[in-house]
Design a protein around this motif. Structure first.
Motif, PDB file in Angstrom:
ATOM      1  N   THR A 180     -52.576 -35.551  27.674  1.00 33.16           N
ATOM      2  CA  THR A 180     -52.933 -36.259  26.712  1.00 33.16           C
ATOM      3  C   THR A 180     -51.963 -37.512  26.193  1.00 33.16           C
ATOM      4  O   THR A 180     -52.340 -38.255  25.807  1.00 33.16           O
ATOM      5  CB  THR A 180     -53.043 -35.580  25.361  1.00 33.16           C
ATOM      6  OG1 THR A 180     -53.774 -34.084  25.584  1.00 33.16           O
ATOM      7  CG2 THR A 180     -53.449 -36.027  24.080  1.00 33.16           C
ATOM      8  N   SER A 181     -50.604 -37.092  26.646  1.00 32.12           N
ATOM      9  CA  SER A 181     -49.395 -38.091  26.193  1.00 32.12           C
ATOM     10  C   SER A 181     -49.731 -39.193  27.118  1.00 32.12           C
ATOM     11  O   SER A 181     -49.533 -40.429  27.023  1.00 32.12           O
ATOM     12  CB  SER A 181     -48.195 -37.566  26.318  1.00 32.12           C
ATOM     13  OG  SER A 181     -48.168 -36.596  25.369  1.00 32.12           O
ATOM     14  N   ASP A 182     -50.010 -39.014  28.481  1.00 36.03           N
ATOM     15  CA  ASP A 182     -50.108 -40.063  29.734  1.00 36.03           C
ATOM     16  C   ASP A 182     -51.263 -40.845  29.361  1.00 36.03           C
ATOM     17  O   ASP A 182     -51.162 -42.114  29.538  1.00 36.03           O
ATOM     18  CB  ASP A 182     -49.913 -39.154  31.202  1.00 36.03           C
ATOM     19  CG  ASP A 182     -48.966 -38.577  31.380  1.00 36.03           C
ATOM     20  OD1 ASP A 182     -47.763 -38.700  30.593  1.00 36.03           O
ATOM     21  OD2 ASP A 182     -48.771 -37.859  32.492  1.00 36.03           O
ATOM     22  N   LEU A 183     -52.403 -40.523  28.947  1.00 31.66           N
ATOM     23  CA  LEU A 183     -53.449 -41.183  28.792  1.00 31.66           C
ATOM     24  C   LEU A 183     -53.271 -41.939  27.463  1.00 31.66           C
ATOM     25  O   LEU A 183     -53.900 -43.273  27.491  1.00 31.66           O
ATOM     26  CB  LEU A 183     -54.839 -40.278  28.375  1.00 31.66           C
ATOM     27  CG  LEU A 183     -55.277 -39.652  29.882  1.00 31.66           C
ATOM     28  CD1 LEU A 183     -56.668 -38.612  29.257  1.00 31.66           C
ATOM     29  CD2 LEU A 183     -55.973 -40.372  30.731  1.00 31.66           C
ATOM     30  N   LYS A 184     -52.665 -41.440  26.467  1.00 32.47           N
ATOM     31  CA  LYS A 184     -52.271 -42.335  25.243  1.00 32.47           C
ATOM     32  C   LYS A 184     -51.536 -43.574  25.698  1.00 32.47           C
ATOM     33  O   LYS A 184     -51.645 -44.524  25.030  1.00 32.47           O
ATOM     34  CB  LYS A 184     -51.715 -41.385  24.187  1.00 32.47           C
ATOM     35  CG  LYS A 184     -52.841 -40.364  23.514  1.00 32.47           C
ATOM     36  CD  LYS A 184     -52.010 -39.863  22.370  1.00 32.47           C
ATOM     37  CE  LYS A 184     -53.128 -38.945  21.482  1.00 32.47           C
ATOM     38  NZ  LYS A 184     -52.395 -38.080  20.469  1.00 32.47           N
ATOM     39  N   ALA A 185     -50.440 -43.084  26.424  1.00 36.24           N
ATOM     40  CA  ALA A 185     -49.550 -44.222  26.995  1.00 36.24           C
ATOM     41  C   ALA A 185     -50.090 -45.335  27.647  1.00 36.24           C
ATOM     42  O   ALA A 185     -49.881 -46.480  27.785  1.00 36.24           O
ATOM     43  CB  ALA A 185     -48.319 -43.397  27.943  1.00 36.24           C
ATOM     44  N   ALA A 186     -51.453 -44.874  28.463  1.00 38.81           N
ATOM     45  CA  ALA A 186     -52.173 -45.764  29.228  1.00 38.81           C
ATOM     46  C   ALA A 186     -53.053 -46.570  28.164  1.00 38.81           C
ATOM     47  O   ALA A 186     -54.118 -47.287  28.577  1.00 38.81           O
ATOM     48  CB  ALA A 186     -52.828 -45.327  30.357  1.00 38.81           C
ATOM     49  N   LEU A 203     -55.288 -45.244  25.941  1.00 36.85           N
ATOM     50  CA  LEU A 203     -56.589 -44.616  25.733  1.00 36.85           C
ATOM     51  C   LEU A 203     -56.500 -43.562  24.691  1.00 36.85           C
ATOM     52  O   LEU A 203     -55.565 -42.662  24.700  1.00 36.85           O
ATOM     53  CB  LEU A 203     -57.097 -43.963  26.985  1.00 36.85           C
ATOM     54  CG  LEU A 203     -57.418 -44.802  28.163  1.00 36.85           C
ATOM     55  CD1 LEU A 203     -57.658 -44.210  29.364  1.00 36.85           C
ATOM     56  CD2 LEU A 203     -58.630 -45.700  27.709  1.00 36.85           C
ATOM     57  N   SER A 204     -57.268 -43.610  23.703  1.00 34.23           N
ATOM     58  CA  SER A 204     -57.092 -42.521  22.565  1.00 34.23           C
ATOM     59  C   SER A 204     -57.877 -41.403  22.933  1.00 34.23           C
ATOM     60  O   SER A 204     -59.011 -41.299  23.176  1.00 34.23           O
ATOM     61  CB  SER A 204     -57.648 -43.184  21.364  1.00 34.23           C
ATOM     62  OG  SER A 204     -57.689 -42.287  20.308  1.00 34.23           O
ATOM     63  N   THR A 205     -57.160 -40.223  22.800  1.00 33.59           N
ATOM     64  CA  THR A 205     -57.684 -38.889  23.126  1.00 33.59           C
ATOM     65  C   THR A 205     -56.949 -37.926  22.474  1.00 33.59           C
ATOM     66  O   THR A 205     -55.897 -37.914  21.802  1.00 33.59           O
ATOM     67  CB  THR A 205     -57.834 -38.704  24.615  1.00 33.59           C
ATOM     68  OG1 THR A 205     -58.755 -37.410  24.918  1.00 33.59           O
ATOM     69  CG2 THR A 205     -56.630 -38.407  25.224  1.00 33.59           C
ATOM     70  N   THR A 206     -57.433 -36.519  22.716  1.00 29.80           N
ATOM     71  CA  THR A 206     -56.863 -35.410  21.993  1.00 29.80           C
ATOM     72  C   THR A 206     -56.700 -34.293  23.116  1.00 29.80           C
ATOM     73  O   THR A 206     -57.336 -34.360  24.138  1.00 29.80           O
ATOM     74  CB  THR A 206     -57.423 -34.954  20.889  1.00 29.80           C
ATOM     75  OG1 THR A 206     -58.754 -34.416  21.119  1.00 29.80           O
ATOM     76  CG2 THR A 206     -57.411 -35.891  19.688  1.00 29.80           C
ATOM     77  N   LYS A 207     -55.889 -33.380  22.660  1.00 29.94           N
ATOM     78  CA  LYS A 207     -55.528 -32.119  23.673  1.00 29.94           C
ATOM     79  C   LYS A 207     -56.915 -31.401  23.548  1.00 29.94           C
ATOM     80  O   LYS A 207     -57.400 -30.965  24.777  1.00 29.94           O
ATOM     81  CB  LYS A 207     -54.595 -31.244  23.424  1.00 29.94           C
ATOM     82  CG  LYS A 207     -54.327 -30.149  24.144  1.00 29.94           C
ATOM     83  CD  LYS A 207     -53.056 -29.311  23.540  1.00 29.94           C
ATOM     84  CE  LYS A 207     -53.120 -27.985  24.085  1.00 29.94           C
ATOM     85  NZ  LYS A 207     -51.840 -27.134  23.946  1.00 29.94           N
ATOM     86  N   GLU A 208     -57.642 -31.246  22.496  1.00 32.31           N
ATOM     87  CA  GLU A 208     -58.948 -30.565  22.379  1.00 32.31           C
ATOM     88  C   GLU A 208     -60.161 -31.234  23.285  1.00 32.31           C
ATOM     89  O   GLU A 208     -60.830 -30.712  23.766  1.00 32.31           O
ATOM     90  CB  GLU A 208     -59.214 -30.490  20.972  1.00 32.31           C
ATOM     91  CG  GLU A 208     -58.460 -29.488  20.080  1.00 32.31           C
ATOM     92  CD  GLU A 208     -56.810 -30.118  19.752  1.00 32.31           C
ATOM     93  OE1 GLU A 208     -56.078 -29.270  19.532  1.00 32.31           O
ATOM     94  OE2 GLU A 208     -56.886 -31.316  19.746  1.00 32.31           O
ATOM     95  N   THR A 209     -60.037 -32.458  23.180  1.00 28.87           N
ATOM     96  CA  THR A 209     -61.059 -33.408  24.161  1.00 28.87           C
ATOM     97  C   THR A 209     -60.989 -33.144  25.361  1.00 28.87           C
ATOM     98  O   THR A 209     -61.847 -32.581  26.272  1.00 28.87           O
ATOM     99  CB  THR A 209     -60.904 -34.854  23.834  1.00 28.87           C
ATOM    100  OG1 THR A 209     -61.253 -35.126  22.405  1.00 28.87           O
ATOM    101  CG2 THR A 209     -61.924 -35.692  24.560  1.00 28.87           C
ATOM    102  N   LEU A 210     -59.543 -32.918  26.047  1.00 26.73           N
ATOM    103  CA  LEU A 210     -59.193 -32.809  27.212  1.00 26.73           C
ATOM    104  C   LEU A 210     -59.568 -31.383  27.647  1.00 26.73           C
ATOM    105  O   LEU A 210     -60.136 -31.180  29.043  1.00 26.73           O
ATOM    106  CB  LEU A 210     -57.989 -33.119  27.727  1.00 26.73           C
ATOM    107  CG  LEU A 210     -57.374 -34.616  27.477  1.00 26.73           C
ATOM    108  CD1 LEU A 210     -55.955 -35.125  28.119  1.00 26.73           C
ATOM    109  CD2 LEU A 210     -58.667 -35.633  28.241  1.00 26.73           C
ATOM    110  N   GLY A 211     -59.364 -30.237  26.892  1.00 25.20           N
ATOM    111  CA  GLY A 211     -59.783 -29.191  27.138  1.00 25.20           C
ATOM    112  C   GLY A 211     -61.238 -28.974  27.176  1.00 25.20           C
ATOM    113  O   GLY A 211     -61.587 -28.183  28.209  1.00 25.20           O
ATOM    114  N   ASP A 212     -62.109 -29.511  26.360  1.00 22.04           N
ATOM    115  CA  ASP A 212     -63.564 -29.504  26.425  1.00 22.04           C
ATOM    116  C   ASP A 212     -64.079 -30.294  27.830  1.00 22.04           C
ATOM    117  O   ASP A 212     -64.841 -29.596  28.662  1.00 22.04           O
ATOM    118  CB  ASP A 212     -63.980 -30.362  25.407  1.00 22.04           C
ATOM    119  CG  ASP A 212     -64.088 -29.750  24.264  1.00 22.04           C
ATOM    120  OD1 ASP A 212     -63.774 -28.436  24.167  1.00 22.04           O
ATOM    121  OD2 ASP A 212     -64.249 -30.436  23.065  1.00 22.04           O
TER     122      ASP A 212
END
Length: 451
Positions: free
Chosen positions: A266-272, A274-283
């Motif tokens: 999640t942190s790496d994608l945000k650094a790139a 891209l807005s996302t959440t840990k829950e979204t990536l879990g899904d």
């Protein structure tokens, strides 16, 4: 009668698909046609060879004396038929029985390929099972035909069989490598098999890549990943962040045989940006598991109430796919070797709960053992497996060995298996325990031991 569908049925011939490379997936003896039969469902990722496994079963029926007029094959993954509804399925059967009336009275063998493309496929198939004198085989790709959905739709009237891409044994047979099933192999056969294994470790086992040049094989495997992302995840689950889904899939494949941290992803994608959440990536992880792109393996826990906090390890559906579709980390040979061993263990235990393959961390020093095959519910360890890319890598090799010795002592087992990518057969003994070291190519063909 729908003349277009009738023409498709008439034009189909197994000869167009020969030679049919046999797969090791056992579907059991064919059932005699009758109403209410169990449906046999072959599931797996797209392009794994499910259609050819159905062809293999049809060929078996023909060889046993079943006339071709009683065998119906239809592929529902046909854009000309869309929208594909239960009415489409009814039209297929109407045309088949009109062309082959004897199948109505004597019983039919019905093969429905990619049936998940039909809306309400479960309700339609239940009706056919209940009303037709038939033996039915179905193939289904991706998350549209999960084992859980099959159980729900058929309420105990279906058996699902998981088909993965070619195992090394199937790969070597398809490539015509001699000595695959030999009791004793010549030096030349051994060298050919070792060479084939190095290629398999790089290219993987998707059937369509078998004879392609490397650049074309990589492009094809990348298209498979794109199709899973687009159709099985974004389209099916209405994912609103397609770029996040695509980049996360690449990350998962790059983590082949490594641990996944959703927080770090999640942190790496945000650094790139891209807005996302840990829950979204879990899904998304759950969706990619459903689509057979990746699998997760967790640490063994013997307690029903105990929930391990360790991060799961990821394994790709195929080492070649991980290399083609993942990030640079996936080029590591040791990762791909570990992936191959996991997939082979999965093939060898069809019927056992998937949680029966787990990793193990020793209590004494926290050493990791790659795979323990057993069921936590029974409280018993069956087999311990460690994977090492090269015995000449002294420090790594010693770490793998010490982990097995400690796991053997703690579990009170007498024997463990060390599977090596490069190295000889060997047997190590200590304090009443034994580690059987076996080259990976040989273990994949023989199940271990010397040959």
């Amino acid at each position: 009668m729908n003349e277009s569908i009738a023409a498709t049925l008439r034009d189909f011939s197994l000869d167009a698909y020969r030679p049919i490379i046999p797969r090791d997936l056992d579907l059991g003896e064919p059932l005699a046609p009758r109403a209410g039969n169990l449906v046999k469902v072959v599931i797996g990722m797209r392009r794994s060879g499910k259609s050819y496994r159905l062809f293999q079963e049809m060929d078996r029926l023909l060889s046993s004396g079943v006339p071709s007029e009683r065998i119906c094959y239809f592929d529902f993954d046909d854009d000309r038929l869309k929208p594909i509804t239960p009415a489409t399925g009814d039209a297929v059967l109407e045309a088949f029985y009109a062309i082959n009336p004897s199948a109505l009275s004597e019983g039919a063998y019905l093969f429905f390929d990619e049936l998940q493309e039909m809306s309400d496929w479960g309700a339609w198939l239940r009706r056919i099972v209940a009303t037709r004198r038939a033996t039915i085989y179905v193939s289904g790709s991706s998350s549209k035909m999960l084992s859980t959905e099959i159980a729900t739709e058929f309420r105990g009237r279906a058996l699902d069989f998981e088909l993965l891409p070619f195992s090394f044994r199937e790969y070597a047979l398809a490539k015509g490598i001699p000595g695959v099933d030999a009791v004793a192999r010549s030096t030349e056969e051994t060298m050919l098999l070792e060479g084939a294994f190095r290629t398999y470790l790089q290219d993987g086992g998707f059937p369509a890549t078998l004879d392609l040049p490397a650049t074309q094989s990589v492009a094809l495997l990348q298209s498979y990943v794109q199709r899973v992302v687009a159709r099985d995840v974004i389209e099916r689950h209405n994912v609103r962040q397609p770029r996040v889904a695509a980049l996360f899939a690449q990350r998962l494949l790059g983590l082949n045989a490594r641990q996944l941290s959703l927080r770090r992803a999640t942190s790496d994608l945000k650094a790139a940006g891209l807005s996302t959440t840990k829950e979204t990536l879990g899904d998304l992880l759950a969706y990619y598991q459903e689509a057979y792109l990746v699998f997760t393996v967790r640490e063994l826990s013997f307690s029903l109430s105990e929930s391990t906090t360790s991060q799961p390890k990821l394994y790709a559906i195929d080492p070649g796919l991980a290399l083609a579709g993942g990030t640079a980390h996936a080029v590591d040979e040791g990762q791909r070797l570990e992936d191959i061993v996991y997939l082979e263990l999965r093939r060898r235990m069809p019927g056992m709960r998937r949680e029966a393959i787990s990793s193990l961390r020793t209590k004494g020093h926290g050493y990791e053992v790659d795979f323990v095959v057993g069921d936590a519910l029974s409280g018993e360890l069956y087999d311990l497996y460690q994977v090492c890319a090269n015995v000449d890598q002294g420090g790594t090799y010693e770490r793998e060995i010490r982990a097995l010795w400690e796991a053997l002592a703690e579990s009170r087992r007498e024997e463990a298996t060390l599977i090596v990518g490069r190295g000889p057969d060997a047997v190590l003994e200590k304090d009443g325990g034994r580690i059987v070291q076996v080259p990976a190519w040989k273990w994949l063909l023989n199940g271990g031991g010397s040959a």
